[in-house]
Structures are given as structure tokens and as C-alpha cells.
Design a protein around this motif. Structure first.
Motif, PDB file in Angstrom:
ATOM      1  N   PRO A  45      -3.804   6.975   0.649  1.00 29.18           N
ATOM      2  CA  PRO A  45      -3.476   6.022  -0.573  1.00 29.18           C
ATOM      3  C   PRO A  45      -1.996   6.653  -1.393  1.00 29.18           C
ATOM      4  N   TYR A  56      -0.156   1.683  -9.685  1.00 33.90           N
ATOM      5  CA  TYR A  56      -0.616   1.348  -8.707  1.00 33.90           C
ATOM      6  C   TYR A  56      -1.710   2.639  -7.861  1.00 33.90           C
ATOM      7  N   VAL A  93      -5.245   1.390  -7.187  1.00 32.92           N
ATOM      8  CA  VAL A  93      -6.227   1.821  -5.749  1.00 32.92           C
ATOM      9  C   VAL A  93      -7.622   2.660  -6.219  1.00 32.92           C
ATOM     10  N   SER A 131      -9.976   0.068  -7.105  1.00 34.59           N
ATOM     11  CA  SER A 131     -10.616  -0.718  -6.201  1.00 34.59           C
ATOM     12  C   SER A 131     -11.300   0.396  -5.352  1.00 34.59           C
ATOM     13  N   ILE A 181      -6.034  -3.001  -2.014  1.00 31.65           N
ATOM     14  CA  ILE A 181      -5.650  -1.268  -1.890  1.00 31.65           C
ATOM     15  C   ILE A 181      -5.105  -1.573  -0.417  1.00 31.65           C
ATOM     16  N   LEU A 241      -1.384  -2.626  -1.659  1.00 33.44           N
ATOM     17  CA  LEU A 241      -0.790  -1.775  -2.070  1.00 33.44           C
ATOM     18  C   LEU A 241       0.072  -0.717  -1.736  1.00 33.44           C
ATOM     19  N   VAL A 242      -0.804  -0.295  -0.548  1.00 36.22           N
ATOM     20  CA  VAL A 242      -0.245   0.325   0.690  1.00 36.22           C
ATOM     21  C   VAL A 242       0.782   0.416   1.392  1.00 36.22           C
TER      22      VAL A 242
END
Lengths: 346, 289
Positions: free
Chosen positions: A102, A110, A114, A117, B278, B281-282
Motif C-alpha cells: 500500500p 493515509y 492503513v 487497520s 485499506i 485508501l489504496v
């Protein structure tokens, strides 16, 4: 004179290493062991966040994966302990590689979301996957590290983890002075410029994520064999936050930041554990760390180094700059890396 | 089956609106400071606990207690700016330092709440008609709570819209969010607007915390990271700049959660939420923060 400057840090390290021989209190030695383990995770975060500029607020996940991996491998499969810890590191390395994906597209806040999470997902898996981890019941009966046939004492464990931490710091030091380390620093300063200079930032990210995951995994493996019992509570989100706090308090841009921060942040709550004030100690320690971050945003290690250099200059010992490795070299730019690679750095 | 779906859709949108309200607070904060406050969700916890104190201990009427709790938390927002944001900004602390400072602040507040109110969840009966029977529409069961949330949020959004488009202060705030330097040149007091955005962001979150009481009770869960991350998720889905899209993102998350529970599993509800976050976001187009 120059020699004198190098003696004092060595003396401090030696004094620290003597503590478990002088202090008989088993609890103190246990907390020192925990502190060393935390230092390893924090050192990995220094590499990841301080050098390469990638945020992670999910490192408790690697710590947890490492701990449960070695626990499962030694108890259920029957691996010897040292092999368990190494495989824990290897597994985390692979997971770290996956987590670096990612970061190709996401950065800053951000990326921290990630990683949060990711950390929460791993934690929920640990809690809910009963057949593998026994969930909230905890995982008992993990063997201790053995030396020959005898189980290692806590003092012995202290020296083993001190050596591991020393190797990790040394590896990071060597890395920061290499082509890869300079590339990482350049990437944290300006990613586009770094790519223009012909450095593969994706490779850098995969590398640094897997390195810091490896550190976290080995630390988790050591923790499993230190405490002989795992419970999911040790791997919650606030633990991840604590690890990052260690790196920040110690000094993100300094190689010794992880070590200093790990020790300070682990010891502060213990100092505040005064009889009769137990409910206040977590409040007090979080406040203390908050104040440290606000007062010294660049961390303790660079501040100490500054004071030390200034003292040295005032006493007329040597030059002022030569001692500040790690700190001073933090501003590598893309151009510097390029020059380095041209002159045969790689 | 259809009635079950409708029922879950209503309940999911209601709780999603509350996540969205938290996300709206995140957006209001991000607009002016370009930072994310990781102690954001603590405001929700503080709001709920203060509201409990005002109603149950001081025996104030509930409406007054809500206003007072929101005001108190907004004052806390001022303190946050004065004692955390300003000193860090003065010492050139970066984003990561702000993240860690606010994370530690959230740990501090969590433990402060444990010291003051104790760690046990406090019961808070009779709020939003939660002890009344739910409404039956044929086979569909609708909780009073959902209706209350809908009513409160509608009023709130209208008020906020009025504030942002009709009042001078609201317009100045938007100007600062767009371009602080130009706003300063236009004679807007940027520092005062910053104060205001801290107060708004914490106050909005406190309101969300109070409205979440029937779901989480007055408990430490309100200050835990998981709801906070959901709030961030809403803000991200709203592109970090558009407050009302954050509300919409919240509704989406709430719906997704409820249907995951309905069709997949309740144990892994949050796992799926986080996976969504996730992936979202990606896959976003511009992912620069």
C-alpha cells in the motif's frame, strides 16, 4: 582528546550492562529485558519512519505475529527455540513485504490509517481465531530459551537480548551509511526528486518495511520466550502507539533514537508506580510522554548529543561535529546519493 | 427477508450517520490545520461522560445537558490548541510528532476518565426513548434511537449549513480553510478562526458521542481507537475536504457493517470494515496527505 569523547558513550553502555549483575531484584531485571525488547521494535521504527519517512502505527501486529509464530512453532511443531525466533523473524519479513505494497500509493496520514487497520485486523484475528491462538484465554507453556540443557536465567536473557539489540543497531548503522540508507533518506526528503535521480523507491520501501518488520518479529519472538505466556492484550493498538512514541521520544533521525526511547518510555511508567497511587500511574506516564514530545519534538538522543558536543567544545575537546553521527548525516538529499553512486558507492 | 433488510438499512444508516458526524469533525479539523487529531475520538467519550454527569448526577434536563456537554468539550478543544497544537507548532514539530502527542493525549484522557468515573460502563436509561417499545411497521422493527439520530442530525446539518453560508464567521472559516494567507490579507483573524475550528471539531464529536450512548453505553469503548478509525475512514471517503460527503461516507460504512453482520459474520465485522478502508485508501486517485 578525541579518544576521550568516544570513551564516555562506551562507559555509559558498560554501566548499563552491569546493572543486572548488581541489582538482584528479579522484577527490575524483567523490566530491563522488556525494555530491551521494546528498543528493538523502536529501532525498526526509526529505520522505517525516521530514515525512510514511512509511518506505521501497526507495529504491534508484527510484534504479535512474531510472538505467536514462535509460540506455535515451538509448542505445536516442536522447533527448537532459536529456530522458532528466526522463523518468527522470517514470517514477519514476508508480512512486512506485503504491507509495503500500500505504501507505493499511499503516504502520510493515509499510510498511518492503513497500518492502523492492518494492526487492528491482526489483533482481531488473534482474538477470534481460537483454534490457533486460544483467543482471549491466552497461550500458555511457551518454553524458555535454553543454553545447553539449562534454561536461561533472566540475567542471561538480558545479555542475549542486549547482543541482539547491539547487532540490530550496528546493522542499521551500516545500512544508513550505504547506498540504500542514503537513498532512503533522500526518499523521505523528496520522493519525486529521488526517483528522478534514478533510485527505485519501491524497492527501498519494500526493503525498509521488511527490515522493520523483521526487527519487530524477532522482538516479539524474544518476548514470547521471556514471558512464557501470550495474551492478545499485549498486541492492542495502544501498544503500536507506544512503539512509535518510543521512536519519537528517543529521536527519529538518530540511530540511537530507538534504544534511548525504548528505555525511557518503558522505564517512565515503572518509576511512577508508587504505592497508593496505582490508578494514576498510567495517566502520569502518558502525560510525561506527551510533555516530552511537545518539549523535544526531535527527540532525546539528538538533544543529548547536542549538549554533549557543546560541552566538548567548551572544554576544548576535539571538533564539535565529528561525534554526531546519525544525527548530522540525516539530511542526505537526492543529489548527494547520486554523487555517491557515481563515485563507486555501489 | 425483505423486512430484515429494510430494518438493517435503517439501523445501519442511523449508526453510519453518527460515524459520519465524527468524520465531519475530522474534516473540520483537517481543513484548517492540515493535521489529523488522533485524540479526536476522546472528545466523543468526554461528551458522553459529561452528559451523564450533568443529567444523572446534577439532575439537569437532558436538552440542557447536551448543550452544556458539547460546550464543555468545545472548551477542551481550546485547551487542546493552547497546550498541544501551539507549543508543537512553535517548535516546528511535524505531523508525526502531532500524531504521537495526540495519541498520548488520548491515553491520558482515557486514564483520566477511569480515575474520575471508574472503568465500568455506566447505564443511562430512558435516553432517546430506548426503554420504550420499538415501532412496528408491518414486519419491520424500527428503534426510536434511529429516528432521534435522524432528527438531531437533520437539525444539526441545517444549522451548520446556515452557519457556513449565511454568517460572516462561517464564511471567514471557509476562507481560512481554502487559503489561510489570502484570508489573512483580507483582514480575517486566522488565529481566531483556528480556535473556532478546534472548538467546532471537538464539539461536533462530543455530540456524536452523546448520540452513540444507546449503542455503546457510557463506556470507555467510546474513547477506543476502533470508532475513531471509523471516523477517519468517513473523513477519507469524503475526500478530507467536504464535510457532507463525510456524512455520506459514514452512511456507507454503517450500511456495509450491518449487512456484513446480517449475511457474513458478526465476529469479523470490524475486520471487514478495516479491509474496506485499506482497499479504499489504496484505490483512491490522489493519495497525498
Amino acid at each position: 582528546m578525541e579518544r576521550f569523547k568516544k570513551v564516555i558513550p562506551l562507559l555509559a553502555v558498560a554501566l548499563f550492562l552491569v546493572i543486572p549483575l548488581v541489582d538482584d531484584n528479579q522484577y527490575h531485571v524483567y523490566m530491563l529485558n522488556r525494555a530491551l525488547i521494546n528498543c528493538m521494535v523502536a529501532t525498526g521504527l526509526v529505520a522505517l519512519t525516521g530514515f525512510a519517512g514511512q509511518m506505521s502505527l501497526g507495529h504491534a501486529a508484527f510484534y504479535g505475529i512474531g510472538a505467536y509464530a514462535t509460540a506455535l512453532l515451538t509448542v505445536r511443531v516442536g522447533f527448537p527455540v532459536w529456530l522458532g525466533i528466526i522463523s518468527a523473524g522470517a514470517i514477519c519479513l514476508l508480512v512486512g513485504m506485503v504491507l509495503s505494497l500500500p505504501s507505493f500509493k499511499v503516504s502520510g496520514f493515509y499510510l498511518s490509517l492503513v497500518t492502523i487497520s492492518f494492526g487492528n485486523i491482526v489483533w482481531m484475528l488473534i482474538v477470534n481465531w481460537h483454534s490457533l491462538t486460544r483467543g482471549p484465554l491466552g497461550f500458555p507453556g511457551i518454553p524458555s530459551i535454553t543454553l545447553g540443557t539449562q534454561p536461561l536465567s533472566r540475567v542471561g536473557f538480558f545479555y542475549v537480548s542486549a547482543v541482539v539489540l547491539g547487532l540490530m543497531t550496528l546493522a542499521l548503522y551500516r545500512l544508513s551509511r550505504s547506498y540504500i540508507g542514503r537513498g532512503m533518506k533522500a526518499m523521505s526528503d523528496d520522493e519525486q526528486a529521488t526517483e528522478t535521480a534514478g533510485i527505485d523507491t519501491k524497492r527501498m520501501k519494500v526493503l525498509v518495511f521488511s527490515l522493520s518488520a523483521l526487527y519487530g518479529g524477532i522482538a516479539g519472538g524474544l518476548y514470547a520466550h521471556l514471558s512464557n505466556f501470550l495474551s492478545p492484550e499485549s498486541f492492542v493498538f495502544s501498544e503500536s502507539a507506544n512503539f512509535v512514541a518510543m521512536a519519537v521520544v528517543g529521536g527519529l533521525r538518530s540511530i540511537y533514537g530507538g534504544v534511548v526511547g525504548g528505555l525511557v518510555v518503558t522505564i517512565i511508567p515503572e518509576l511512577l508506580r508508587v504505592k497508593g497511587w496505582e490508578i494514576y500511574y498510567l495517566m502520569g506516564s502518558s502525560l510525561a510522554i506527551l510533555l516530552l514530545v511537545i518539549m523535544l519534538p526531535s527527540g532525546i538522543a539528538p538533544a543529548v548529543q547536542n549538549v554533549y558536543n557543546r560541552l566538548g567544545a567548551r572544554l576544548g575537546i576535539g571538533g564539535s561535529g565529528s561525534g554526531s553521527n546519525g544525527n548530522g548525516s540525516g539530511n542526505g538529499s537526492a543529489a548527494a546519493v547520486r554523487g555517491d553512486s557515481k563515485s563507486g558507492g555501489r | 427477508m425483505l423486512s430484515l433488510v429494510i430494518q438493517n438499512a435503517v439501523a445501519g444508516s442511523a449508526i453510519g450517520l453518527l460515524y459520519g458526524l465524527i468524520g465531519l469533525g475530522v474534516v473540520l479539523f483537517f481543513q484548517t490545520t492540515n493535521l489529523m487529531n488522533f485524540a479526536h475520538i476522546s472528545s466523543a467519550m468526554l461528551g458522553a461522560y459529561l452528559c451523564y454527569t450533568y443529567t444523572v448526577m446534577w439532575k439537569l434536563p437532558f436538552a440542557l445537558a447536551i448543550v452544556m456537554a458539547v460546550m464543555s468539550v468545545a472548551l477542551y478543544g481550546l485547551l487542546l490548541k493552547r497546550f498541544v497544537y501551539a507549543p508543537l507548532a512553535k517548535r516546528k514539530g511535524g505531523r508525526l510528532e502531532f500524531i504521537i502527542a495526540t495519541l498520548m493525549l488520548s491515553v491520558f484522557l482515557l486514564n483520566a476518565v477511569i480515575v474520575v468515573w471508574g472503568g465500568v460502563p455506566l447505564p443511562f436509561q430512558g435516553l432517546f426513548g430506548s426503554d420504550r417499545f420499538p415501532i412496528f411497521l408491518g414486519n419491520v422493527v424500527i428503534q426510536y434511537h434511529s429516528l432521534f439520530v435522524l432528527a438531531y442530525i437533520t437539525v444539526f446539518v441545517i444549522a451548520l449549513q446556515y452557519f457556513f453560508t449565511r454568517t460572516m464567521t462561517g464564511k471567514s472559516l471557509r476562507a481560512v480553510a481554502q487559503n489561510p494567507r489570502a484570508a489573512r490579507l483580507m483582514g480575517i483573524n486566522v488565529d481566531r478562526m483556528l480556535n473556532l475550528s478546534f472548538m467546532l471539531s471537538t464539539g461536533v464529536t462530543a455530540l456524536a458521542g452523546i448520540l452513540l450512548i444507546p449503542v455503546y453505553f457510557v463506556s470507555l469503548d467510546l474513547g477506543s481507537g476502533i470508532i475513531g478509525v471509523k471516523g477517519f475512514a468517513c473523513a477519507v471517503m469524503g475526500g478530507m475536504k467536504r464535510p457532507y460527503q463525510a456524512l455520506l461516507g459514514g452512511v456507507l460504512i454503517g450500511l456495509a457493517e450491518n449487512f456484513v453482520v446480517l449475511f457474513v459474520s458478526s465476529t469479523y465485522r470490524d475486520v471487514i470494515t478495516f479491509l474496506f478502508l485499506i482497499i479504499f485508501l489504496v484505490l483512491r486517485k490522489q493519495a497525498e496527505a
